[in-house]
Design an enzyme around this catalytic site. Structure first.
Site, PDB file in Angstrom:
ATOM      1  N   GLU A  88       9.474  -4.452   9.985  1.00 44.72           N
ATOM      2  CA  GLU A  88       9.503  -3.449   9.502  1.00 44.72           C
ATOM      3  C   GLU A  88      10.284  -2.332  10.588  1.00 44.72           C
ATOM      4  OE1 GLU A  88       6.576  -1.223   7.040  1.00 44.72           O
ATOM      5  OE2 GLU A  88       8.141   0.431   6.896  1.00 44.72           O
TER       6      GLU A  88
ATOM      7  N   ASP B  71       0.650  -1.196  -0.054  1.00 43.56           N
ATOM      8  CA  ASP B  71       0.019   0.057  -0.073  1.00 43.56           C
ATOM      9  C   ASP B  71       0.804   1.244   0.077  1.00 43.56           C
ATOM     10  OD1 ASP B  71       0.757  -0.293   2.638  1.00 43.56           O
ATOM     11  OD2 ASP B  71      -1.140  -0.155   3.608  1.00 43.56           O
TER      12      ASP B  71
ATOM     13  N   ASP C 278      -1.249  -6.318  -0.264  1.00 43.87           N
ATOM     14  CA  ASP C 278      -1.528  -5.697   0.785  1.00 43.87           C
ATOM     15  C   ASP C 278      -3.215  -5.474   0.667  1.00 43.87           C
ATOM     16  OD1 ASP C 278       0.791  -5.195   2.521  1.00 43.87           O
ATOM     17  OD2 ASP C 278       1.209  -3.035   1.700  1.00 43.87           O
TER      18      ASP C 278
HETATM   19  O1  KIV Z   1       3.691  -1.238   1.734  1.00 41.66           O
HETATM   20  C1  KIV Z   1       4.793  -1.602   1.461  1.00 41.66           C
HETATM   21  O2  KIV Z   1       5.472  -1.330   0.582  1.00 41.66           O
HETATM   22  C2  KIV Z   1       5.217  -2.359   2.571  1.00 41.66           C
HETATM   23  C3  KIV Z   1       6.613  -2.686   2.503  1.00 41.66           C
HETATM   24  C4  KIV Z   1       7.365  -1.596   3.107  1.00 41.66           C
HETATM   25  C5  KIV Z   1       6.906  -3.974   3.446  1.00 41.66           C
HETATM   26  O3  KIV Z   1       4.411  -3.004   3.427  1.00 41.66           O
END
Ligand code: KIV
Length: 271
Positions: A189, A51, A90
């Site tokens: 993260e 996301d 996501d």
């Molecule tokens: O949204 C994203 O790019 C992520 C990564 C930073 C793991 O969740």
């Protein structure tokens, strides 16, 4: 999709086997067909439709505004561009936190309409029932702990998480709960490398780190950042594997100059 292509596709079982034989997992984000095709051909194991599209594609300051429809659009484009990588999407803010049924419905929409193979959700024990419901529906789920950008307004900053003992203990508890719920992997993260190592050793399932040190079972980065497309964004953990900001602006400036000078197109570049 031919049977042959399906055979080559990275699966949750393959990621688990990689952890067990200590082969590191490579994960990168992509948001569109052309980039996903290159990332897939270069051999990345998992392509994440993060996301973070809200930031790098749409220019929002946080990931909160991106919608489920937006994420489905990006994920479907990425899925069309890949043959080997697992396509992990996501679920966006607000689509899965409300109740197990809401989460399940959002998950089913994403799987049906995008062709993704698995989903990533941010959070631990607070959303565990919602995660269980999705997994019970046959959808693989990857957890996401540490810095969880969808909760930025709760935390107030994008700093390193779980530096204090209490928060570290809660993160370990969350990680174990996600594993128990059936998650196939967990993204960690921006947490101290030492804590990421502890979590990785405690879990049977793979961890994939971003700003979480070298001892996770794999690494993930936002593709626009690692390609150096945004010259201003370079947190400590980021390595620029290219300098596309400079290359693209130079190429575009050359194009503009050659168009103005009537050097493009030349005799060979016309019908
Ligand atoms: O949204 C994203 O790019 C992520 C990564 C930073 C793991 O969740």
């Amino acid at each position: 999709m031919s049977v042959n292509k399906e055979m080559k596709r990275v699966s949750t079982a393959m990621l688990q086997a990689m952890k067990e034989r200590q082969e590191k997992i490579s994960m990168l984000t992509s948001y569109d067909y052309s980039m996903a095709k290159m990332v897939d051909q270069a051999g990345v194991d998992v392509i994440l439709i993060g996301d973070s599209a809200a930031n790098v594609f749409a220019g929002y300051e946080t990931t909160l505004p991106i919608t489920l429809d937006n994420m489905i659009y990006h994920a479907a484009a990425v899925a069309r561009g890949t043959e080997r990588a697992m396509v992990l999407a996501d679920l966006p803010f607000g689509s899965y936190q409300g109740s197990a049924n809401e989460a399940y419905n959002a998950a089913v929409r994403m799987m049906k309409e995008s062709g993704a193979h698995a989903l990533k959700l941010e959070g631990g024990l607070e959303i565990i029932e919602n995660i269980k419901k999705i997994i019970a529906g046959g959808i693989p789920v990857c957890g996401h702990l540490g810095l969880t950008p969808q909760s930025i307004n709760k935390f107030g900053n994008f700093g390193v998480r779980a530096k204090e003992e209490q928060e570290a203990a809660k993160l370990i508890e969350d990680a174990l709960a996600l594993q128990e719920a059936g998650c196939f992997a967990i993204v960690l993260e921006k947490i101290p490398a030492k804590l990421a190592k502890t979590v990785t050793e405690k879990l049977a399932i793979p961890t994939v780190g971003i700003g979480a040190g070298p001892d996770c079972d794999g690494q993930v980065l936002v593709i626009n950042d690692m390609l150096g497309m945004n010259a201003d964004f370079k947190p400590k953990f980021m390595r620029h594997f290219a300098n596309l900001h400079e290359q693209i602006t130079t190429a575009v400036a050359n194009y503009v100059a050659e168009v103005k000078a009537v050097q493009y197109p030349n005799e060979d570049e016309q019908y």
